[in-house]
Scaffold this active site. Structure first.
Site, PDB file in Angstrom:
ATOM      1  CB  THR A 279      -0.886  -0.025   1.163  1.00 25.34           C
ATOM      2  OG1 THR A 279      -1.658  -1.216   1.313  1.00 25.34           O
ATOM      3  CG2 THR A 279      -1.808   1.119   1.057  1.00 25.34           C
TER       4      THR A 279
ATOM      5  CE1 TYR B 262     -16.348  -1.322  -2.292  1.00 24.72           C
ATOM      6  CE2 TYR B 262     -16.651  -3.214  -3.864  1.00 24.72           C
ATOM      7  CZ  TYR B 262     -17.077  -2.193  -3.070  1.00 24.72           C
ATOM      8  OH  TYR B 262     -18.069  -1.354  -3.703  1.00 24.72           O
TER       9      TYR B 262
ATOM     10  CE1 TYR C  54      -0.771  -4.875   6.392  1.00 22.75           C
ATOM     11  CE2 TYR C  54      -0.457  -4.564   3.957  1.00 22.75           C
ATOM     12  CZ  TYR C  54      -0.639  -3.931   5.307  1.00 22.75           C
ATOM     13  OH  TYR C  54      -0.579  -2.911   5.383  1.00 22.75           O
TER      14      TYR C  54
ATOM     15  NE  ARG D  80      -4.102   1.883   3.960  1.00 23.39           N
ATOM     16  CZ  ARG D  80      -4.032   2.577   3.282  1.00 23.39           C
ATOM     17  NH1 ARG D  80      -4.761   2.730   2.302  1.00 23.39           N
ATOM     18  NH2 ARG D  80      -3.221   3.956   3.365  1.00 23.39           N
TER      19      ARG D  80
ATOM     20  CE  LYS E 178       2.882  -4.003   7.147  1.00 23.67           C
ATOM     21  NZ  LYS E 178       2.807  -3.236   5.727  1.00 23.67           N
TER      22      LYS E 178
ATOM     23  CB  ILE F   6       6.355  -4.686   7.395  1.00 20.95           C
ATOM     24  CG1 ILE F   6       6.923  -5.935   7.185  1.00 20.95           C
ATOM     25  CG2 ILE F   6       6.322  -3.785   5.939  1.00 20.95           C
ATOM     26  CD1 ILE F   6       6.077  -6.745   6.436  1.00 20.95           C
TER      27      ILE F   6
END
Length: 296
Positions: free
Chosen positions: A48, A111, A137, A142, A165, A207
């Site tokens: 991202t 989404y 991740y 998000r 992550k 990260i």
């Protein structure tokens, strides 16, 4: 499957762009060299922070290949390979493997809001399609959905799935994950502000967005903790904390690209729909950079 290469301070690379929005690979080459020289233990292109949502598939592959070629084996490259389309994520992961990536970072499908069984099947399909390590991740802020601890434990049974992550900022999660998974399983913070606290909860590194502009300081924090110099790690983290917060005063990576431009590393251009940083936020980022010792 290798479980030691992705630890310490890992930079989620920003993608340099020219003023017209095209890729600035000349700046990226110098930036990658600088990151390695300053002590980053691995690099993550096209996450991202690398503006993957607005890169074309061709540009995505180009940035991954360029990063691997420029790095030339000096540090591992953990290539972003996430999508809310399982077929697309599989293609990205296979392309990254073909390019020579050390592993792939695959975000939770965003989404379309799959249930936990859908999440499980998505990651298993990607892991089955490659032979290099895969790091999950988890970023509910998000992606909207959360990879549950139970689903993560199921996924960890796959030999290619070696870690996570964690960008939940929930410091109970690394403890829960460690107790739920019996094999060695890398846990990396995805939130700079929790970097040291995450280590205290059993994490293995971070990260980082901040390490784009403060790679030495971020690497020193991780090294101090690993050497048992806990107070030193905490003191260094406290000094960077205002910068961690300032770099998220607007949508990532807008503030950190501006900070990189202040240091002369690249231009600040981001692609729409990301807007240029406001004047108030520019002042805040510069103040935080000064407090962190990045500016005279």
């Amino acid at each position: 499957m290798e479980t030691t290469m992705f630890k310490g301070s890992i930079t989620a690379l920003i993608t340099p762009m020219n003023q017209d929005g095209s890729l600035d690979l000349a700046s990226m080459g110098g930036f990658i060299d600088w990151q390695i020289q300053q002590g980053s233990s691995a690099l993550v292109p096209v996450g991202t922070t690398g503006e993957s949502p607005t890169l074309t598939p061709e540009e995505h592959a180009q940035v991954v290949e360029f990063t691997i070629k420029t790095t030339n084996g000096r540090v591992p490259v953990l290539a972003g390979a996430g999508s809310n389309s399982t077929a697309e994520a599989i293609k990205m992961a296979r392309d990254a493997q073909s390019a020579g990536a050390s592993g792939v970072l695959v975000v939770a499908p965003y989404y379309n809001k799959p249930v936990q069984e859908g999440i499980y099947r998505h990651f298993m399909a990607v892991a089955d399609a490659i032979t290099i390590p895969l790091i999950l991740y988890n970023i509910p802020g998000r992606s909207v959905i959360d990879i549950s601890v139970e689903t993560m434990a199921r996924l960890a049974k796959h030999p290619n799935i070696i870690g996570v992550k964690d960008a939940t900022a929930n410091l109970v999660r690394p403890l829960q994950t460690r107790h739920a998974i019996s094999k060695p399983f890398i846990q990396l913070s995805g939130e700079d502000a929790t970097a040291v606290a995450f280590l205290a909860s059993g994490g293995d590194g971070c990260i980082s967005v901040t390490s784009n502009v403060a790679p030495t300081q971020c690497a020193e924090i991780q090294a101090a903790w690993n050497d048992g110099r806990v107070m030193e790690a905490m003191e260094k983290h406290d000094r960077l904390f205002p910068l961690h917060e300032a770099l998220f005063c607007e949508s990532n990576p807008v503030p950190v690209k501006f900070a990189a431009s202040v240091l002369g590393l690249m231009g600040e251009t981001c692609r729409l729909p990301l807007a240029p940083l406001s004047d108030a936020s520019r002042a805040r980022v510069k103040d935080a950079m000064s407090m962190a010792g990045l500016l005279d």
